[in-house]
Design an enzyme around this catalytic site. Structure first.
Site, PDB file in Angstrom:
ATOM      1  N   SER A   1       0.852  -1.186   0.000  1.00 31.32           N
ATOM      2  CA  SER A   1       0.000   0.000   0.000  1.00 31.32           C
ATOM      3  C   SER A   1       0.888   1.237   0.000  1.00 31.32           C
ATOM      4  CB  SER A   1      -0.883  -0.003   1.248  1.00 31.32           C
ATOM      5  OG  SER A   1      -0.084   0.309   2.376  1.00 31.32           O
ATOM      6  N   LYS A   2       0.241   2.379   0.029  1.00 38.75           N
ATOM      7  CA  LYS A   2       0.976   3.653  -0.027  1.00 38.75           C
ATOM      8  C   LYS A   2       2.029   3.775   1.078  1.00 38.75           C
ATOM      9  CE  LYS A   2      -1.720   6.761  -2.773  1.00 38.75           C
ATOM     10  NZ  LYS A   2      -3.187   6.645  -2.700  1.00 38.75           N
TER      11      LYS A   2
END
Ligand code: GLU
Length: 469
Positions: free
Chosen positions: A240-241
């Protein structure tokens, strides 16, 4: 019936094309190109509150940039609402779906009660027992799942995965506002688009038994499924980010080449012996489900960077001279619309590509070749542009005015003469020259740098260094 392979990539445009999505697209692409099938692009935009045209454009742009050409589409689910409606009506009329009048607050209440009692929080089937109903007053439509037995997903990667039907919810296939939902539209479309192989991330594996029942209810053949293992970050949680850049657009902006990304993604969950570097054609030739791992793959940004550097080194400088232009503009090294001599730029790139891991790095190293002026690194200036060095630079400057052949070879000869007459080491002249030319202490071979920079710029920079020493 033709036995043509038909696959699809079906992104939801609720964000940019994620690395995981790109890998799914790539595996679909490789599989279908390997078997000379058809690749369909379908935009799953039924969630209108989260889908945007901007993301659709960005996804399409990224697919094109990666070279993942599709054969049919892009189709948009929001253009197909009447198709879904037709299938909903069919299921309703056959008693395979029913209207549900339960209000969201009631459902939430009952869900909480079920959890409190330790029961699965699925729909309790209240409206399933009602007879008839015409869907007035904002009713949703639910699909009747079997209540007993089991469903086997025979996955091409995972093998057989068994699901208890009692765990499957009577899912909503059409919301009370008339919009259809994912598990339903995906089946209708895969049927309508004659998809033979559904290749997608294994975050969808739990949806597959539900979809299988919808295929059956509609009387259609069930396609083959291949669920790709997840991609994790270095801490083994889902990528994820938090792990840094995750969109294809971000990698493009950071100066990655599409070939490097394709090569990297192909190896993320798939292998062919211990080979690491593949051209796209090689991937198409060698790809098969057999060598897709069952366990999650860990995203390794260093390896991607290593591959990028490999591709930069192996891309002809003339091509890099085209690719680097937007990055030169971005770094404000040239202005939009400004053009540089292609041959000259290629030559300059030739000296830098071994030491540039991204196009951004390449662009910023080109700065001293291209810019009118340079800024000195303070430490380098203090160390190398001293009084003694300035006297050598002056001597060099005088010799350079008169030479007719401003080539690396000739420049080397001149350096040698100065070094010999002054009784100094080459570095005592070369390092100050390097600072004078580039502002810093590292650069490609100094004679090459001078040749590419050309006499005019070299003399100007020497003059500035002499003045500042
Ligand atoms: N639209 C879904 C997603 O983006 C993909 C659905 C599928 O491939 O079946 O996750």
């Amino acid at each position: 019936m033709s036995n043509e392979i038909r696959v699809r990539f079906a992104p939801s445009p609720t964000g940019y094309l994620h690395i995981g999505g790109a890998r799914t697209a790539l595996f679909n692409y490789l599989y279908t190109r390997h078997l000379k099938g058809v690749f369909v692009l379908r935009i799953e935009d039924t969630d209108r509150s989260r889908s945007t045209d901007e993301f659709i454009e960005a996804i399409i742009e990224s697919m094109k940039w990666l070279g993942l050409e599709w054969d049919e589409g892009p189709f948009r689910q929001t253009d197909r609402f009447d198709v879904y409606r037709k299938y909903v009506d069919k299921l309703l009329s056959e008693g395979k779906a029913y209207y549900c009048y339960c209000a969201p607050e009631e459902l939430e209440e009952r869900r909480k009660e079920a959890i409190a009692k330790g029961l699965p929080p699925k729909y309790d089937g209240r409206c399933r027992k009602l007879q008839g109903g015409h869907g007035s007053g904002g009713a949703a439509v639910r699909f009747k799942m079997p209540e007993e037995g089991e469903t086997i997903v025979d996955d091409l990667i995972r093998g057989k995965v068994v699901f208890e039907n009692s765990q499957l919810d009577d899912l909503i296939i059409m919301r009370s506002d008339g919009t259809p939902t994912y598990n339903f539209t995906v089946v209708v479309d895969d049927v309508d688009m004659n998809i033979t192989h559904v290749i997608r991330g294994d975050d969808h594996l739990n949806n597959t038994p539900k979809q299988i029942h919808i295929y059956r209810a509609l009387g259609y053949e069930i396609p083959l499924f291949a669920h790709l293992p997840m991609i994790l970050g270095s801490d083994k949680t889902r990528l994820s980010k938090r792990h840094g850049a995750t969109s294809v657009t971000a990698y493009k902006d950071m100066g990655y080449l599409p070939e490097a990304i394709i090569n990297y993604l192909a190896r993320l969950g798939w292998s062919h012996g211990d080979q690491e570097v593949f051209t796209k054609d090689e991937l198409i030739e060698k790809f098969s489900f057999e060598h897709i791992g069952k366990s999650a793959a860990v995203f390794n940004p260093e390896k991607l960077l290593w591959l990028n550097s490999h591709y930069i080194i192996n891309t002809p400088s003339e091509r890099l001279a085209e690719l680097v232009v937007p990055y030169l503009i971005n770094e404000k090294i040239i202005k939009e619309g400004e053009s540089l001599d292609k041959q000259w730029l290629s030559q300059a790139i030739g000296t830098l590509k071994e030491r540039s891991k991204t196009l951004v790095e390449l662009a910023s190293s080109l700065r001293y070749y291209i810019a009118e002026d340079i800024q000195y690194d303070e430490k380098a200036k203090a160390k190398f542009l001293n009084e003694k060095a300035v006297s050598y630079l002056r001597e060099l400057s005088e010799s350079l005015i008169s030479i007719t052949d401003f080539s690396a070879h000739e420049l080397e000869r001149i350096f040698k003469t100065i070094v010999e007459t002054q009784g100094i080491k080459l570095g005592e002249l070369a390092q100050p020259v390097r600072v004078a030319m580039t502002g810093g202490t590292t650069s490609p071979g100094i004679f090459e740098v001078l040749e590419i920079m050309g006499r005019e710029k070299v003399l100007k920079r020497l003059e500035k260094a002499i003045g500042s020493g």
